[in-house]
Design an enzyme around this catalytic site. Structure first.
Site, PDB file in Angstrom:
ATOM      1  N   HIS A  63       0.774  -1.363   0.051  1.00  0.00           N
ATOM      2  CA  HIS A  63       0.006  -0.134  -0.048  1.00  0.00           C
ATOM      3  C   HIS A  63       0.895   1.131  -0.037  1.00  0.00           C
ATOM      4  O   HIS A  63       0.435   2.240  -0.046  1.00  0.00           O
ATOM      5  CB  HIS A  63      -1.139   0.003   1.180  1.00  0.00           C
ATOM      6  CG  HIS A  63      -0.265   0.429   2.499  1.00  0.00           C
ATOM      7  ND1 HIS A  63      -0.215  -0.546   3.384  1.00  0.00           N
ATOM      8  CD2 HIS A  63      -0.168   1.506   3.155  1.00  0.00           C
ATOM      9  CE1 HIS A  63       0.557  -0.011   4.361  1.00  0.00           C
ATOM     10  NE2 HIS A  63       0.447   1.152   4.337  1.00  0.00           N
ATOM     11  N   ASP A  92       0.289  -7.739   1.754  1.00  0.00           N
ATOM     12  CA  ASP A  92       0.639  -6.150   1.786  1.00  0.00           C
ATOM     13  C   ASP A  92       2.006  -6.172   1.795  1.00  0.00           C
ATOM     14  O   ASP A  92       2.673  -5.112   2.680  1.00  0.00           O
ATOM     15  CB  ASP A  92      -0.017  -5.415   2.932  1.00  0.00           C
ATOM     16  CG  ASP A  92      -0.117  -4.002   2.750  1.00  0.00           C
ATOM     17  OD1 ASP A  92       0.234  -3.486   1.558  1.00  0.00           O
ATOM     18  OD2 ASP A  92      -0.011  -3.320   3.818  1.00  0.00           O
ATOM     19  N   SER A 167       4.574   2.568   8.082  1.00  0.00           N
ATOM     20  CA  SER A 167       4.203   1.195   7.172  1.00  0.00           C
ATOM     21  C   SER A 167       5.647   1.031   6.229  1.00  0.00           C
ATOM     22  O   SER A 167       6.077   1.836   5.787  1.00  0.00           O
ATOM     23  CB  SER A 167       3.104   1.654   6.011  1.00  0.00           C
ATOM     24  OG  SER A 167       1.919   1.763   6.803  1.00  0.00           O
TER      25      SER A 167
END
Length: 187
Positions: A63, A92, A167
């Site tokens: 992402h 992911d 992230s």
């Protein structure tokens, strides 16, 4: 009423325990931070990445890299254009390749040995900070709580506070080995 007498000797205290733990964690963050890059692109998707191999292989979250080309900044300020080599949507995870040699690669641990209660350290680039570290513990291993209910698999759930920009950064064990990739998605 029951009388309670104080102990005859004070309980032993360790004056070195807290400072040595603190110094150890600060040293761990300083040692691993050069292996954590910032990954970004126009229109969002800013986060962190992990130098997986010294020849320019970087692991991050899918992402974070929505486009095929991304900007990558190393800890020492160098800028590269990265090419997204692969994406794994179910996990992911994405792999980015940059044209670089001699990058400081991370040491990889064994996520299969992670147990609840272990220390976990996340390093990333949240809200404008460079190589910020956050500490917590492993809450669950092999399972994760999701909005759709619990799932099992290769998941590690921690109580580490993650912010936008964490992230794609590494989740580390107390020895500084990568045991996971941090995922923080705002819904």
């Amino acid at each position: 009423m029951i009388a309670i007498a104080p102990p005859t000797q004070p309980a032993p205290t360790s004056r070195l325990a807290v400072p040595s733990i603190t110094e150890g964690l600060a040293g761990l963050a300083a040692r691993v931070s050069p292996s954590v890059v910032q990954v970004g692109q126009r229109g969002g998707g800013n986060g962190a990445g992990i130098v997986w191999r010294s020849d320019g292989i970087i692991v991050t979250n899918r992402h974070v890299v929505r486009e095929d080309r991304v900007d990558v900044w190393t800890h020492d300020g160098r800028h590269f254009t990265g090419i997204v080599a692969s994406r794994h949507p179910d996990r992911d995870v994405a792999v980015v390749k940059v044209a670089a040699e001699g990058l400081p690669a991370v040491e990889v641990g064994d996520s299969a040995t992670v147990r609840p209660g272990q220390l976990a350290v996340a390093i990333g680039h949240p809200v404008g900070y460079k190589a910020a570290a956050a500490l917590g513990i492993v809450v669950a291993s092999g399972q994760a709580a999701t909005p759709d209910g619990p799932v099992t698999g290769d998941w590690i759930q921690t109580d580490v506070t993650l912010l936008p920009g964490n992230s794609g950064g590494p989740l580390l064990d107390a020895a500084g080995r990568v045991i996971g990739v941090n995922t923080m998605v705002q819904g």
